[in-house]
Design a protein around this motif. Structure first.
Motif, PDB file in Angstrom:
ATOM      1  N   UNK A  49       0.823  -1.213   0.000  1.00 21.37           N
ATOM      2  CA  UNK A  49       0.000   0.000   0.000  1.00 21.37           C
ATOM      3  C   UNK A  49       0.859   1.266   0.000  1.00 21.37           C
ATOM      4  N   UNK A  50       2.002   1.222   0.678  1.00 24.03           N
ATOM      5  CA  UNK A  50       2.935   2.361   0.642  1.00 24.03           C
ATOM      6  C   UNK A  50       3.410   2.579  -0.790  1.00 24.03           C
ATOM      7  N   UNK A  51       3.718   1.502  -1.484  1.00 23.83           N
ATOM      8  CA  UNK A  51       4.160   1.599  -2.875  1.00 23.83           C
ATOM      9  C   UNK A  51       3.067   2.212  -3.749  1.00 23.83           C
ATOM     10  N   UNK A  52       1.823   1.782  -3.554  1.00 19.44           N
ATOM     11  CA  UNK A  52       0.711   2.332  -4.338  1.00 19.44           C
ATOM     12  C   UNK A  52       0.544   3.821  -4.071  1.00 19.44           C
ATOM     13  N   UNK A  53       0.673   4.214  -2.818  1.00 18.35           N
ATOM     14  CA  UNK A  53       0.532   5.624  -2.462  1.00 18.35           C
ATOM     15  C   UNK A  53       1.687   6.449  -3.045  1.00 18.35           C
ATOM     16  N   UNK A  54       2.873   5.893  -3.012  1.00 16.82           N
ATOM     17  CA  UNK A  54       4.039   6.573  -3.583  1.00 16.82           C
ATOM     18  C   UNK A  54       3.847   6.802  -5.079  1.00 16.82           C
ATOM     19  N   UNK A  55       3.362   5.784  -5.781  1.00 19.27           N
ATOM     20  CA  UNK A  55       3.109   5.915  -7.220  1.00 19.27           C
ATOM     21  C   UNK A  55       2.048   6.978  -7.483  1.00 19.27           C
ATOM     22  N   UNK A  56       1.023   7.021  -6.654  1.00 15.34           N
ATOM     23  CA  UNK A  56      -0.039   8.018  -6.826  1.00 15.34           C
ATOM     24  C   UNK A  56       0.523   9.429  -6.637  1.00 15.34           C
ATOM     25  N   UNK A  57       1.363   9.617  -5.639  1.00  9.16           N
ATOM     26  CA  UNK A  57       1.986  10.929  -5.421  1.00  9.16           C
ATOM     27  C   UNK A  57       2.912  11.297  -6.578  1.00  9.16           C
ATOM     28  N   UNK A  58       3.645  10.316  -7.086  1.00 11.59           N
ATOM     29  CA  UNK A  58       4.522  10.575  -8.228  1.00 11.59           C
ATOM     30  C   UNK A  58       3.715  10.992  -9.455  1.00 11.59           C
ATOM     31  N   UNK A  59       2.566  10.376  -9.652  1.00  6.50           N
ATOM     32  CA  UNK A  59       1.716  10.737 -10.794  1.00  6.50           C
ATOM     33  C   UNK A  59       1.236  12.180 -10.670  1.00  6.50           C
ATOM     34  N   UNK A  60       0.874  12.595  -9.468  1.00  7.45           N
ATOM     35  CA  UNK A  60       0.468  13.990  -9.255  1.00  7.45           C
ATOM     36  C   UNK A  60       1.649  14.918  -9.535  1.00  7.45           C
ATOM     37  N   UNK A  61       2.813  14.571  -9.011  1.00  7.51           N
ATOM     38  CA  UNK A  61       4.001  15.405  -9.211  1.00  7.51           C
ATOM     39  C   UNK A  61       4.351  15.533 -10.693  1.00  7.51           C
ATOM     40  N   UNK A  62       4.314  14.430 -11.419  1.00 10.43           N
ATOM     41  CA  UNK A  62       4.643  14.479 -12.846  1.00 10.43           C
ATOM     42  C   UNK A  62       3.619  15.293 -13.631  1.00 10.43           C
ATOM     43  N   UNK A  63       2.358  15.187 -13.257  1.00 12.55           N
ATOM     44  CA  UNK A  63       1.324  15.989 -13.909  1.00 12.55           C
ATOM     45  C   UNK A  63       1.534  17.470 -13.670  1.00 12.55           C
ATOM     46  N   UNK A  64       1.836  17.828 -12.419  1.00 13.96           N
ATOM     47  CA  UNK A  64       2.087  19.239 -12.102  1.00 13.96           C
ATOM     48  C   UNK A  64       3.330  19.757 -12.829  1.00 13.96           C
ATOM     49  N   UNK A  65       4.337  18.918 -12.919  1.00 11.45           N
ATOM     50  CA  UNK A  65       5.554  19.311 -13.634  1.00 11.45           C
ATOM     51  C   UNK A  65       5.260  19.541 -15.117  1.00 11.45           C
ATOM     52  N   UNK A  66       4.504  18.649 -15.720  1.00 11.35           N
ATOM     53  CA  UNK A  66       4.132  18.813 -17.129  1.00 11.35           C
ATOM     54  C   UNK A  66       3.313  20.087 -17.322  1.00 11.35           C
ATOM     55  N   UNK A  67       2.402  20.355 -16.387  1.00 11.32           N
ATOM     56  CA  UNK A  67       1.610  21.586 -16.468  1.00 11.32           C
ATOM     57  C   UNK A  67       2.497  22.819 -16.333  1.00 11.32           C
ATOM     58  N   UNK A  68       3.475  22.763 -15.439  1.00 15.52           N
ATOM     59  CA  UNK A  68       4.391  23.894 -15.248  1.00 15.52           C
ATOM     60  C   UNK A  68       5.164  24.173 -16.536  1.00 15.52           C
ATOM     61  N   UNK A  69       5.690  23.113 -17.128  1.00 17.18           N
ATOM     62  CA  UNK A  69       6.461  23.300 -18.360  1.00 17.18           C
ATOM     63  C   UNK A  69       5.552  23.770 -19.491  1.00 17.18           C
ATOM     64  N   UNK A  70       4.400  23.130 -19.633  1.00 20.45           N
ATOM     65  CA  UNK A  70       3.500  23.450 -20.731  1.00 20.45           C
ATOM     66  C   UNK A  70       2.818  24.797 -20.606  1.00 20.45           C
ATOM     67  N   UNK A  71       2.755  25.331 -19.418  1.00 25.06           N
ATOM     68  CA  UNK A  71       2.076  26.613 -19.220  1.00 25.06           C
ATOM     69  C   UNK A  71       3.071  27.702 -18.818  1.00 25.06           C
TER      70      UNK A  71
END
Length: 102
Positions: A49-71
């Motif tokens: 479950x820790x691994x699943x939560x870590x992956x979920x947080x990474x997905x949010x971080x990568x999305x925000x990073x893509x938004x930062x670069x794209x905007x």
């Protein structure tokens, strides 16, 4: 954290509801982890479950990073403000470095 000019929208604004939904789900996962520990669940199940939560947080971080670069980065470059574009790019690079270290 860098401040945007007053009145400018952050890059994630169009996906804000999606991010909030994901973060609420992650919050629920954290509560679930606490409950698992309180209930003396099997350590491997908790780690899963820790691994699943870590992956979920990474997905949010990568999305925000893509938004930062794209905007933010793209808008600063399009505005012809090379100093601002470089600052935004530096922010992105530093964020990537933090993500890689974590």
């Amino acid at each position: 954290m860098s401040a945007e000019p007053v009145g400018s929208a952050h890059g994630y604004i169009r996906s804000r509801a999606d991010y909030l939904t994901r973060l609420r789900r992650i919050e629920g996962q954290a509560r679930g982890l606490q409950r698992m520990v309180e209930e003396d669940q099997y350590c491997i199940d908790i780690l899963t479950q820790v691994s699943a939560m870590t992956k979920a947080l990474q997905a949010v971080a990568l999305g925000l990073l893509a938004d930062h670069i794209g905007h933010c980065v793209v808008n600063a470059a399009a505005a012809g403000d090379s100093a601002e574009a470089q600052a935004k790019l530096t922010e992105a690079n530093e964020a990537i470095a933090r993500l890689v270290r974590s």
